[in-house]
Scaffold this motif. Structure first.
Motif, PDB file in Angstrom:
ATOM      1  N   VAL A   1       1.638   9.376   3.559  1.00  0.00           N
ATOM      2  CA  VAL A   1       0.521   9.301   2.621  1.00  0.00           C
ATOM      3  C   VAL A   1      -0.528   8.275   3.056  1.00  0.00           C
ATOM      4  O   VAL A   1      -1.729   8.533   3.018  1.00  0.00           O
ATOM      5  N   LEU A   2      -0.041   7.128   3.514  1.00  0.00           N
ATOM      6  CA  LEU A   2      -0.969   6.058   3.859  1.00  0.00           C
ATOM      7  C   LEU A   2      -1.835   6.468   5.042  1.00  0.00           C
ATOM      8  O   LEU A   2      -3.058   6.279   5.059  1.00  0.00           O
TER       9      LEU A   2
ATOM     10  N   ASP B   1      -6.338  12.502  -5.422  1.00  0.00           N
ATOM     11  CA  ASP B   1      -5.884  11.316  -6.119  1.00  0.00           C
ATOM     12  C   ASP B   1      -5.587  10.187  -5.131  1.00  0.00           C
ATOM     13  O   ASP B   1      -5.854   9.018  -5.410  1.00  0.00           O
ATOM     14  N   TYR B   2      -5.034  10.527  -3.959  1.00  0.00           N
ATOM     15  CA  TYR B   2      -4.787   9.499  -2.941  1.00  0.00           C
ATOM     16  C   TYR B   2      -6.096   8.850  -2.525  1.00  0.00           C
ATOM     17  O   TYR B   2      -6.206   7.629  -2.430  1.00  0.00           O
TER      18      TYR B   2
ATOM     19  N   ALA C   1       0.828  -1.203   0.000  1.00  0.00           N
ATOM     20  CA  ALA C   1       0.000   0.000   0.000  1.00  0.00           C
ATOM     21  C   ALA C   1       0.867   1.259   0.000  1.00  0.00           C
ATOM     22  O   ALA C   1       0.555   2.239  -0.682  1.00  0.00           O
ATOM     23  N   ARG C   2       1.992   1.229   0.720  1.00  0.00           N
ATOM     24  CA  ARG C   2       2.896   2.381   0.710  1.00  0.00           C
ATOM     25  C   ARG C   2       3.456   2.601  -0.684  1.00  0.00           C
ATOM     26  O   ARG C   2       3.623   3.743  -1.116  1.00  0.00           O
TER      27      ARG C   2
ATOM     28  N   THR D   1      -3.458  16.213  -5.783  1.00  0.00           N
ATOM     29  CA  THR D   1      -2.781  15.023  -5.273  1.00  0.00           C
ATOM     30  C   THR D   1      -3.537  14.376  -4.119  1.00  0.00           C
ATOM     31  O   THR D   1      -3.744  13.159  -4.137  1.00  0.00           O
TER      32      THR D   1
ATOM     33  N   ARG E   1      -5.100  10.803 -15.760  1.00  0.00           N
ATOM     34  CA  ARG E   1      -5.852   9.778 -15.040  1.00  0.00           C
ATOM     35  C   ARG E   1      -6.916   9.320 -16.000  1.00  0.00           C
ATOM     36  O   ARG E   1      -7.593  10.136 -16.615  1.00  0.00           O
TER      37      ARG E   1
ATOM     38  N   VAL F   1       1.978   1.669  -3.596  1.00  0.00           N
ATOM     39  CA  VAL F   1       0.941   2.084  -4.542  1.00  0.00           C
ATOM     40  C   VAL F   1       0.550   3.548  -4.327  1.00  0.00           C
ATOM     41  O   VAL F   1       0.353   4.299  -5.272  1.00  0.00           O
ATOM     42  N   THR F   2       0.438   3.977  -3.077  1.00  0.00           N
ATOM     43  CA  THR F   2       0.060   5.374  -2.843  1.00  0.00           C
ATOM     44  C   THR F   2       1.224   6.332  -3.098  1.00  0.00           C
ATOM     45  O   THR F   2       1.012   7.524  -3.210  1.00  0.00           O
ATOM     46  N   GLY F   3       2.435   5.807  -3.159  1.00  0.00           N
ATOM     47  CA  GLY F   3       3.580   6.680  -3.428  1.00  0.00           C
ATOM     48  C   GLY F   3       4.313   7.092  -2.165  1.00  0.00           C
ATOM     49  O   GLY F   3       5.273   7.851  -2.229  1.00  0.00           O
ATOM     50  N   GLU F   4       3.873   6.563  -1.026  1.00  0.00           N
ATOM     51  CA  GLU F   4       4.539   6.943   0.218  1.00  0.00           C
ATOM     52  C   GLU F   4       6.012   6.531   0.226  1.00  0.00           C
ATOM     53  O   GLU F   4       6.854   7.218   0.795  1.00  0.00           O
TER      54      GLU F   4
ATOM     55  N   THR G   1      -7.458   6.607  -5.346  1.00  0.00           N
ATOM     56  CA  THR G   1      -6.743   5.330  -5.445  1.00  0.00           C
ATOM     57  C   THR G   1      -7.216   4.369  -4.360  1.00  0.00           C
ATOM     58  O   THR G   1      -7.487   3.190  -4.607  1.00  0.00           O
ATOM     59  N   PHE G   2      -7.331   4.895  -3.164  1.00  0.00           N
ATOM     60  CA  PHE G   2      -7.753   4.126  -2.011  1.00  0.00           C
ATOM     61  C   PHE G   2      -9.127   3.510  -2.250  1.00  0.00           C
ATOM     62  O   PHE G   2      -9.346   2.317  -2.060  1.00  0.00           O
TER      63      PHE G   2
ATOM     64  N   GLN H   1       5.616  17.471  -9.769  1.00  0.00           N
ATOM     65  CA  GLN H   1       4.323  17.025 -10.301  1.00  0.00           C
ATOM     66  C   GLN H   1       3.551  18.182 -10.928  1.00  0.00           C
ATOM     67  O   GLN H   1       2.801  17.997 -11.883  1.00  0.00           O
TER      68      GLN H   1
ATOM     69  N   TYR I   1       6.181  17.653  -5.119  1.00  0.00           N
ATOM     70  CA  TYR I   1       4.942  18.267  -5.617  1.00  0.00           C
ATOM     71  C   TYR I   1       5.241  19.344  -6.644  1.00  0.00           C
ATOM     72  O   TYR I   1       4.456  19.545  -7.578  1.00  0.00           O
TER      73      TYR I   1
ATOM     74  N   SER J   1      -4.353   8.991   4.052  1.00  0.00           N
ATOM     75  CA  SER J   1      -5.388   8.400   3.200  1.00  0.00           C
ATOM     76  C   SER J   1      -6.430   7.681   4.054  1.00  0.00           C
ATOM     77  O   SER J   1      -7.623   7.723   3.753  1.00  0.00           O
TER      78      SER J   1
END
Lengths: 64, 743
Positions: B240-241, B302-303, A16-17, B299, A62, A19-22, B306-307, A55, A52, B244
């Motif tokens: 981020v997690l 978007d998080y 999950a970290r 952003t 998307r 996939v979310t980009g963490e 995705t979740f 980005q 950011y 989210s």
């Protein structure tokens, strides 16, 4: 049994970290340590500001 | 043969041998025979057995078995014969590694990442509308289309972009076709993005119109996103997690709170908005979100998206398997053989194939597959799992959406999806209209419609077109029988509306931003100052142009007297499929220049099909004499009526409405013509390059130079025995000897 659950949960968190980009900051640190050990890497706070800003300049589509 | 050679003798090989995966053991033969048997049985149940009902589980078996077989055999065939990946060759993630966008990422993580980028509201909406023709045409197209066309496109674009350092589709078009062909591809892409953004936004507007609950909870996503952005900026950067999960909890609170707010008088007063107001809200929001720095809104949203995406889709899959609803929709309805269905006009061929775009073949994916993903792939062989496999997942989402849509009562389905001009927007009008369709066994009473609306916490469910409300109802019916019972029905309905709105608004923000950069880049060729993307005024001008373009189409759809989404949705599908035609045309030229002529059919087959579909559909839209189908036929019919001094025509009452139809059909008709011309130009370039390649003997390839790889990773989800052994040898290698590149 508890060990299996713990490992599965750890695996899920790792996924999950990612996939979310963490985990981007960790990937950046790993890269810097490997390729540019001579220079000081950005702190986590600096990194995310910079991320950011990147980005902002490189938007990602998307899909529908 | 022993290990594949590498240039560094002290390192283990960078590629594993494929021996165990090629060996057929009795166990493997039994497993594949069982999959084939199960898939075959499921197809028989769906296509041939005609009972009163069919169980939804057969859709799951038919699709999953077909996906597995084509993934194992067809995509492997494409890999071995056409793609020929070489794992001893470093990927851009390795030789351009910069720790930022070029990062070698674990294949399982990248799969989730890629899937979250490609899957959105598209595969959820198209199948719902296609259910008008019965379940079978849509099911066949989603499953057969994906394995032969959609997944092939995604796989090949991803691979070729990766071989080119992650170049974008537009740049690849320029490399292959030169400046004019490249420019045609870019203009077509830009126009298509405008139309896709507009129609997605229209789906949200239709779902939120006159729905205080929906408006409140979706509006709350803005403060939630702002809070998340601030948290990540100032409180705990990079967590981020954690944020989210907090954001998700707040989102659930917003949905529950929406139900309470919608029951109060002030809540109804404040949040019951008509569709034109909501459309303007989205236009303004789209502009603001696209010019603000991404960390503020885009952003964080978007998080959340995705979740929700991965969570809900996994939840729905489990729910369908647990609940296994019985489907009473016939395999083919009466509308499958006509061209005047109430949900959308047009005959099965070609319009079914444009109504369902995402889920079977989606051109938009070519933009994603030539974006971030190719820069993060660890090993060339992983592109099969990511590109082909990722698209199979999206197709499965489309199948689940179809199941959800056909699990609701057919009478309610038609009442929800017919234009307000037909149903008068009342339960009595809708019941009468459904009766007038004359379908055997399909009817609905005004009481049923009122009860359904009350059950989901809405004022009315009549003429809630656009697919999203229908899907939400289907999803709510399946989910509540699994979790929560009837009292949770309204929650699940609004949960589904929320998650569709979230995807779409994210796609709208991101699409506007991407389109703005493309426009700046194109304008920069004329006025160099526009190339500077940090120039604020230029950014605002280009954003305003893009928002005005999709906003105009959106408002046109919202105010259209003929029902908006019904007439515009085909244009969405045509646009998306034309983008697919462009992407496949580029891939065709690349394959021809690599001189793999014998395998050209792998690309030529889907390209020919999608060209026939889109050109025929466009031709119908331009030339059909049936006013419901042909934009120009409608245009001239209404113009004639106006000139004759009539004040109402068809379902349009009054001169302003008739003038609106004349205007809208002109825009829609012109867009159809422009799209098809641009695409034919690109396909023309492609064919010319194929012929040139046939005549020459030279291999032309715009790939990056080969670099030897110094790392290893398995190709599929589960490593083979050789891969596991090799992985252990690599794990023993000290880090400083691994990876070739780095900047």
């Amino acid at each position: 049994m508890a060990d299996v659950v713990k490992r599965a949960w750890g695996g899920f968190l790792w996924w999950a970290r990612g996939v979310t980009g963490e985990s981007k900051y960790q990937a950046y640190l790993d890269h810097e340590r490997r390729v540019h050990p001579d220079r000081e890497p950005m702190t986590e706070r600096q990194f995310w500001r910079d991320e950011y800003a990147r980005q902002n300049a490189n938007p990602e589509g998307r899909c529908c | 043969m022993a290990d594949v050679a590498t240039s560094k003798p002290e390192l283990p090989p960078a590629a594993a041998e494929e021996t165990s995966s090629k060996r057929w053991t009795p166990l493997k033969i039994i497993i594949w025979a069982a999959i084939a048997l199960l898939g075959g049985t499921a197809w028989v149940m769906l296509a041939l057995v005609r009972g009163e009902t069919v169980n939804a589980i057969w859709f799951v078996f038919a699709s999953v078995a077909t996906y597995l077989i084509f993934y194992r055999f067809y995509s492997k065939y494409i890999e071995r014969k056409l793609v020929k990946p070489d794992d001893t060759r470093a990927t851009p993630a390795e030789y351009l590694a910069n720790g930022r966008d070029y990062v070698a990422t674990d294949r399982r993580v990248l799969f989730g990442h890629h899937f979250a980028a490609i899957a959105g509201a598209g595969p959820l909406v198209g199948p719902v509308l296609a259910a008008q023709m019965g379940y079978l045409p849509g099911t066949i197209w989603i499953i057969v289309g994906v394995v032969l066309a959609g997944a092939v496109q995604d796989y090949l674009v991803l691979f070729f972009s990766m071989r080119r350092g992650g170049r974008s589709l537009g740049q690849m078009a320029k490399d292959e076709f030169g400046r004019i062909g490249g420019a045609a591809a870019i203009v077509a892409t830009l126009l298509i993005m405008v139309i896709i953004t507009a129609i997605l936004a229209l789906v949200v507007v239709n779902a939120l119109g006159e729905s205080p609950w929906g408006v409140f909870s979706v509006a709350m996503t803005i403060p939630i996103a702002l809070f998340m952005g601030a948290y990540l900026r100032w409180i705990r950067p990079g967590k981020v997690l954690e944020i989210s999960v907090i954001g998700f909890a707040l989102l659930m609170a917003a949905i529950i709170g929406g139900g309470m707010v919608a029951e109060t008088a002030w809540g109804q007063e404040l949040f019951t908005l008509d569709r034109v107001t909501i459309a303007w809200g989205i236009v303004i929001y789209g502009f603001v979100a696209a010019v603000l720095p991404v960390w503020i809104l885009l952003t964080p949203r978007d998080y959340l998206s995705t979740f929700m995406k991965i969570g809900v889709i996994a939840g729905l899959a489990v729910a369908i398997i647990v609940v296994r609803p019985e489907i009473s929709v016939p395999a083919f309805t009466e509308f499958a053989s006509g061209d005047t269905g109430p949900v959308w006009p047009g005959s099965l061929f070609p319009f079914l194939f444009v109504t369902i775009a995402c889920g079977a073949l989606s051109g938009f994916h070519a933009l994603i597959a030539s974006g971030t993903t190719p820069k993060m792939v660890e090993k060339e062989k992983q592109t099969r799992m990511l590109g082909y496999g990722g698209m199979l997942m999206e197709s499965f989402v489309a199948i689940m959406a179809l199941v959800a849509a056909i699990s609701i009562d057919q009478g309610i389905y038609y009442a929800m999806n017919s234009a307000a001009a037909n149903t008068q927007g009342t339960v009595e009008g809708a019941a009468a209209f459904v009766q007038s369709l004359g379908l055997t066994g399909v009817s609905v009473t005004p009481e049923q419609l009122s009860q359904t609306a009350a059950a989901v916490g809405e004022e009315s469910v009549v003429s809630r077109t656009g697919g999203a409300p229908t899907l939400a109802l289907g999803l709510a019916q399946i989910m509540h029988s699994w979790i929560g019972g009837p009292s949770m029905m309204a929650f699940w309905y609004h949960f589904a509306i929320m998650f569709e709105a979230l995807f779409i608004l994210t796609a709208v923000d991101a699409g506007t931003r991407v389109a703005r950069f493309m426009l700046q880049d194109s304008l920069g060729n004329v006025i160099p100052k526009f190339k500077d993307t940090s120039w604020n005024l230029g950014a605002w001008i280009c954003t305003a142009i893009m928002v005005a373009a999709w906003g105009a189409v959106l408002l046109m759809g919202v105010t259209d007297p003929l029902g908006g989404i019904n007439t515009l949705f085909p244009l969405f599908g045509i646009a998306n499929q034309l983008l697919a035609a462009i992407a496949l045309a580029i891939v065709l030229a690349i394959v021809a220049k690599r001189r793999s002529f014998k395998l050209l059919w792998i690309v030529a087959l889907p390209l020919a099909f999608v060209t026939v579909i889109t050109v025929t559909a466009s031709a119908f839209k331009v030339f059909s004499p049936v006013p419901q189908v042909g934009y120009w036929a409608n245009h001239f019919a209404f113009r004639g009526a106006l000139e004759a001094g009539e004040t109402s025509f068809g379902t349009a009452e009054g001169v302003p409405a008739m003038e609106a139809v004349v205007r809208n059909t002109f825009v829609q008709g012109s867009l159809s013509v422009i799209f098809v011309v641009l695409t034919l130009v690109v396909i023309g370039f492609s064919i010319a390059h194929v012929i040139k390649a046939l005549r020459s003997t030279e291999v032309v390839d715009h790939e990056d130079a080969r670099v030897e790889s110094r790392m290893f990773a398995p190709a599929g989800f589960l490593p083979t025995a050789e891969e596991r052994e090799l992985q252990q040898r690599w794990d023993a290698v000290p880090d400083e000897h691994k990876h070739v590149g780095g900047h």
